[in-house]
Design a protein around this motif. Structure first.
Motif, PDB file in Angstrom:
ATOM      1  N   PRO A  21       0.811  -1.232   0.000  1.00 36.47           N
ATOM      2  CA  PRO A  21       0.000   0.000   0.000  1.00 36.47           C
ATOM      3  C   PRO A  21       0.838   1.273   0.000  1.00 36.47           C
ATOM      4  CG  PRO A  21      -0.907  -1.603   1.521  1.00 36.47           C
ATOM      5  CD  PRO A  21       0.402  -2.172   1.072  1.00 36.47           C
ATOM      6  N   ALA A  22       1.929   1.306   0.774  1.00 42.24           N
ATOM      7  CA  ALA A  22       2.729   2.538   0.822  1.00 42.24           C
ATOM      8  C   ALA A  22       3.354   2.844  -0.551  1.00 42.24           C
ATOM      9  CB  ALA A  22       3.818   2.409   1.889  1.00 42.24           C
ATOM     10  N   ARG A  23       3.882   1.807  -1.195  1.00 39.22           N
ATOM     11  CA  ARG A  23       4.483   1.992  -2.513  1.00 39.22           C
ATOM     12  C   ARG A  23       3.426   2.426  -3.529  1.00 39.22           C
ATOM     13  NH1 ARG A  23       8.637   3.567  -5.484  1.00 39.22           N
ATOM     14  NH2 ARG A  23       8.891   2.366  -7.411  1.00 39.22           N
ATOM     15  N   PHE A  24       2.237   1.854  -3.460  1.00 41.02           N
ATOM     16  CA  PHE A  24       1.169   2.187  -4.390  1.00 41.02           C
ATOM     17  C   PHE A  24       0.758   3.656  -4.245  1.00 41.02           C
ATOM     18  CE2 PHE A  24      -3.335   2.550  -5.430  1.00 41.02           C
ATOM     19  CZ  PHE A  24      -3.356   2.038  -6.714  1.00 41.02           C
ATOM     20  N   VAL A  25       0.592   4.124  -2.998  1.00 43.14           N
ATOM     21  CA  VAL A  25       0.191   5.509  -2.762  1.00 43.14           C
ATOM     22  C   VAL A  25       1.292   6.469  -3.227  1.00 43.14           C
ATOM     23  CG1 VAL A  25      -0.403   7.193  -0.981  1.00 43.14           C
ATOM     24  CG2 VAL A  25      -1.351   4.888  -0.876  1.00 43.14           C
ATOM     25  N   SER A  26       2.565   6.077  -3.013  1.00 40.89           N
ATOM     26  CA  SER A  26       3.669   6.938  -3.431  1.00 40.89           C
ATOM     27  C   SER A  26       3.683   7.111  -4.944  1.00 40.89           C
ATOM     28  CB  SER A  26       4.996   6.347  -2.942  1.00 40.89           C
ATOM     29  OG  SER A  26       6.093   7.100  -3.429  1.00 40.89           O
ATOM     30  N   ARG A  27       3.496   6.021  -5.684  1.00 36.17           N
ATOM     31  CA  ARG A  27       3.486   6.126  -7.144  1.00 36.17           C
ATOM     32  C   ARG A  27       2.266   6.888  -7.632  1.00 36.17           C
ATOM     33  NH1 ARG A  27       4.911   0.574 -10.103  1.00 36.17           N
ATOM     34  NH2 ARG A  27       4.271   1.954 -11.828  1.00 36.17           N
ATOM     35  N   SER A  28       1.130   6.706  -6.970  1.00 37.77           N
ATOM     36  CA  SER A  28      -0.064   7.462  -7.342  1.00 37.77           C
ATOM     37  C   SER A  28       0.145   8.960  -7.123  1.00 37.77           C
ATOM     38  CB  SER A  28      -1.271   6.963  -6.544  1.00 37.77           C
ATOM     39  OG  SER A  28      -2.430   7.709  -6.854  1.00 37.77           O
ATOM     40  N   ASP A  29       0.818   9.321  -6.014  1.00 38.62           N
ATOM     41  CA  ASP A  29       1.093  10.732  -5.742  1.00 38.62           C
ATOM     42  C   ASP A  29       2.063  11.310  -6.782  1.00 38.62           C
ATOM     43  OD1 ASP A  29       0.927  13.073  -3.786  1.00 38.62           O
ATOM     44  OD2 ASP A  29       3.091  12.732  -3.921  1.00 38.62           O
ATOM     45  N   ALA A  30       3.028  10.484  -7.257  1.00 35.52           N
ATOM     46  CA  ALA A  30       3.958  10.960  -8.286  1.00 35.52           C
ATOM     47  C   ALA A  30       3.217  11.263  -9.590  1.00 35.52           C
ATOM     48  CB  ALA A  30       5.053   9.925  -8.523  1.00 35.52           C
ATOM     49  N   ILE A  31       2.262  10.398  -9.952  1.00 35.74           N
ATOM     50  CA  ILE A  31       1.462  10.672 -11.157  1.00 35.74           C
ATOM     51  C   ILE A  31       0.614  11.917 -10.946  1.00 35.74           C
ATOM     52  CG2 ILE A  31      -0.268   9.730 -12.720  1.00 35.74           C
ATOM     53  CD1 ILE A  31       0.722   6.939 -12.019  1.00 35.74           C
ATOM     54  N   GLY A  32       0.097  12.087  -9.720  1.00 38.62           N
ATOM     55  CA  GLY A  32      -0.648  13.304  -9.427  1.00 38.62           C
ATOM     56  C   GLY A  32       0.216  14.550  -9.553  1.00 38.62           C
ATOM     57  N   ASN A  33       1.494  14.441  -9.225  1.00 37.11           N
ATOM     58  CA  ASN A  33       2.412  15.565  -9.388  1.00 37.11           C
ATOM     59  C   ASN A  33       2.574  15.927 -10.866  1.00 37.11           C
ATOM     60  OD1 ASN A  33       4.189  17.563  -8.622  1.00 37.11           O
ATOM     61  ND2 ASN A  33       5.946  16.193  -8.537  1.00 37.11           N
ATOM     62  N   ASP A  34       2.679  14.895 -11.753  1.00 30.35           N
ATOM     63  CA  ASP A  34       2.736  15.165 -13.192  1.00 30.35           C
ATOM     64  C   ASP A  34       1.454  15.830 -13.672  1.00 30.35           C
ATOM     65  OD1 ASP A  34       5.229  14.037 -13.253  1.00 30.35           O
ATOM     66  OD2 ASP A  34       4.520  12.058 -13.905  1.00 30.35           O
TER      67      ASP A  34
END
Length: 723
Positions: A430-443
């Motif tokens: 879950p932590a890795r998934f949320v981190s990658r989702s936040d990175a896409i949100g940054n883009d």
């Protein structure tokens, strides 16, 4: 062994006589072949024919001499010397291998070896074949040398040239062109029998002409220039002139029938070509730790480049309107052959005065060896740039790494990343998934901020999450304050809502995270729609952009919360709206009013409608520019026609060629063809060639839209049924 050596000497004498006899018969034929090669191909043909003929003759002579071998020698000795008693073969056998009577017979013959010294075994000379070969060679060689060379101007409008010494008008019996190229080309002097030649520009061409019988005067006529007189030296006439441009000419003499025109093409010297070998591009940045720079140039030319060149070095310093520069020049020495040279030098960046924010510009200036005026060529400018961002230290060795530009991910790429993340969710914690989702949100936030500027919005700056506060509810969050603590502008407000846009000063806002090489406008200025050529959007386009930004915001909000499944529909909607916005048309408006014609108040409310629409003027009647060429082309047609064929006006055609020389691909060929048809009106091939050249010289008519033909009865019925 002494007896055998005497016999072998007689054999060797016979073989040399055979070789000499063969050469005496074949050498005249080699001379005929050499003369023919010289008349057809010049000096190269002479050498090639001579070498080949001598080679064939040598092979034949050696083969004929090899027939006089040991068996022939034994037979000749037995036939010429009765004292050898038909036992000459015993002299060539080993004495130890001869038993009894054979040995005694050999001893008897060796005692009579003195008779062999007096005998002559050489074959007789082939006097009749030698005489016949020499006489035939003399006749053929004379005929070859007297006969006019192919391509010479001996072809006249008469049936043929008279024989030398015969009474009648003079005729050209032989002609050669001696071409002396300019010294700077390094080309040798050459001769040719063809009267059409292509020579380097500035070459001197000399004509060597033989006439029979001799005329009183002779010259080389040039239609567009001054004639060159030919001076007589014995039976030969010579004259020369420089060739600086392509020209036509003919050889003329008193009483000589009018000859055809020939052409001399002057090949212009090409300017040198400068290529950048190292580096592979014209703009490059200083790398960390770089202290030296070695640019390499390669220069090529058709005849040669000077071995020295000048390198211009310019160093710029400062920024904006305070830029200063220093310029100097240095001499470089080349390496390599004359037609392809390389120039290089190593520059010390510290010695050249390089500093953060400065440019080092080098440019190579070369010249070829053309005389009297050389071609001077300036090569490409190569810039070594030291950006200000790299200058965090004083020395070259401690420079910081360059700041790479930020590349925006497209909306389509964001959707692809979201779909890939959703597919990988079962394999991620879950932590890795949320981190990658936040990175896409940054883009997504960066892309939204980029398009928000077109609506008058400011770039958002903030923390690690791209400057957007994480929302805690479905309501849109309050925008973060910029660094100057002023209220942030709305993403959807019009440019006119900014009262201070006219008064923006440098440094009001800090540059965003966008790199300088990608987005200089965003880093050092504002992208608001203002100025004399403001870019305005129609209401429909503004609405589409507003909806797209809202969809991007909804997608970003879901991605920040770790819910890419909820963000995917909004991202797809934003992509569709973006496609619609890209197809919209921008309207450029001027601040000044339009120049409308004044209103005629006397016609107001009068009901008069006359002169409110201008009548279409009649189309101008224009005479086609190529009427003369078209009529001449039709006059040269060989097919029978029912109408009256126009006459062939060669004088008007010549004037047309002179007036349109600039747009013709080969005016010399066309002028020569016109002159040939005038001199030889009965030459069918000449008329066909002129007609072909006229066809290629005529200007193609422009493509015009033709009115559709009226439909017939059935066609009109079909169109009525469609209505």
């Amino acid at each position: 062994m002494t007896a055998v050596r005497v016999l072998l000497d007689r054999q060797r004498e016979a073989q040399w006589r055979s070789v000499a006899d063969t050469l005496a018969i074949g050498l005249p034929a080699v001379g005929v072949a050499s003369a023919l090669g010289w008349r057809l191909f010049g000096l190269a043909g002479l050498i090639a024919a001579g070498v080949f003929g001598l080679g064939v003759l040598s092979v034949f002579a050696i083969g004929r001499a090899r027939r006089l071998d040991r068996d022939w020698l034994i037979g000749a000795l037995d036939a010429r010397l009765p004292g050898f008693e038909d036992s000459s073969a015993l002299l060539f056998r080993d004495r130890d291998d001869l038993p009894g009577l054979a040995g005694l017979q050999r001893a008897r013959i060796e005692g009579r070896i003195g008779d062999a010294r007096a005998v002559d075994l050489r074959p007789a000379w082939s006097l009749r074949p030698i005489a016949a070969s020499g006489a035939a060679a003399a006749v053929l060689t004379t005929f070859i040398l007297v006969w006019p060379a192919p391509g010479s101007s001996a072809r006249t409008t008469t049936d043929g040239p008279p024989a030398p010494g015969a009474a009648g008008p003079p005729a050209i019996t032989a002609v050669r062109l001696r071409i002396t190229p300019p010294a700077y080309t390094g080309l040798p002097v050459r001769e040719q029998t063809a009267l059409d030649a292509s020579v380097p520009e500035g070459s001197r061409v000399e004509w060597i002409v033989d006439f029979a019988p001799q005329p009183t005067t002779a010259r080389v006529d040039v239609p567009d220039g001054r004639a060159t007189p030919l001076l007589r030296d014995g039976s030969r006439w010579t004259g020369s002139r420089p060739v600086d441009r392509p020209t036509l000419y003919r050889i003329a003499a008193e009483g000589l029938p009018r000859q055809r025109l020939h052409r001399l093409d002057a090949v212009a010297d090409v300017a040198p070509v400068v290529q950048l070998i190292e580096p592979d591009r014209q703009l490059l940045l200083v790398t960390p730790g770089q202290a030296r720079w070695t640019p390499v140039f390669e220069v090529s030319d058709d005849y040669g480049v000077l071995d020295t060149a000048t390198l211009r070095i310019t160093v710029t310093r400062g920024d904006g309107e305070t830029i200063t520069f220093e310029q100097r020049s240095t001499a470089l020495t080349a390496t390599g052959e004359a037609r392809r040279r390389r120039f290089s030098t190593t520059l010390d960046l510290a010695r050249e005065g390089m500093a953060p924010g400065s440019d080092l510009i080098v440019q190579l200036v070369v010249s070829d060896n053309r005389a009297p005026e050389r071609h001077i060529v300036e090569g490409p400018s190569v810039i070594l740039r030291w950006p200000t961002d790299l200058g965090l230290a004083d020395g070259l060795d401690s420079m910081a790494a360059p700041v790479l530009p930020v590349y925006f991910a497209s909306q389509r790429q964001i959707i692809i990343d979201m779909e890939a993340l959703i597919a990988e969710r079962p394999r991620l914690d879950p932590a890795r998934f949320v981190s990658r989702s936040d990175a896409i949100g940054n883009d997504q936030a960066r892309l939204r901020n980029r398009y928000s500027q077109f609506m008058g919005g400011e770039n958002e700056v903030g923390g690690s999450t791209g400057g957007i506060a994480l929302p805690t509810s479905d309501a849109p969050p309050a925008p973060a304050l910029p660094t100057n603590d002023a209220p942030a502008a709305s993403r959807f407000e019009r440019p006119d809502d900014h009262p201070d846009h006219e008064g923006h000063q440098e440094g009001d806002t800090a540059p965003s995270g966008i790199g300088h090489a990608e987005d200089v406008l965003h880093a050092f200025g504002h992208a608001h729609d203002e100025g004399d050529a403001a870019t305005l959007f129609d209401p429909g386009t503004r609405s589409t952009l507003s909806q797209m930004l809202n969809a991007m915001w909804s997608s970003e909000r879901a991605l920040r919360q770790g819910r890419p499944e909820d963000a995917l529909p909004f991202a797809n909607i934003a992509l569709e709206l973006l496609k619609q916005a890209q197809q919209a048309t921008r309207i450029f408006l001027r601040r000044t009013g339009s120049d409308l014609p004044p209103v005629d108040l006397s016609r107001r409310l009068s009901g008069r409608r006359d002169d409110i629409v201008a009548e279409d003027p009649p189309p101008p009647v224009r005479t086609p520019a190529d009427t003369v060429v078209a009529e001449a082309w039709r006059a040269l047609d060989e097919r029978p026609t029912s109408g009256r064929r126009p006459s062939l006006a060669l004088g008007a055609l010549e004037r047309w060629v002179r007036e349109n020389r600039g747009r013709l691909s080969d005016p010399l060929a066309l002028g020569a063809a016109i002159d040939t048809v005038r001199n030889e009106p009965g030459c069918l091939d000449c008329r066909r060639r002129l007609r072909a050249l006229l066809w290629s010289a005529m200007e193609r008519p422009p493509v015009a839209v033709r009115r559709r033909e009226a439909p017939g009865t059935r066609g009109q019925r079909y169109l009525d049924a469609l209505r």
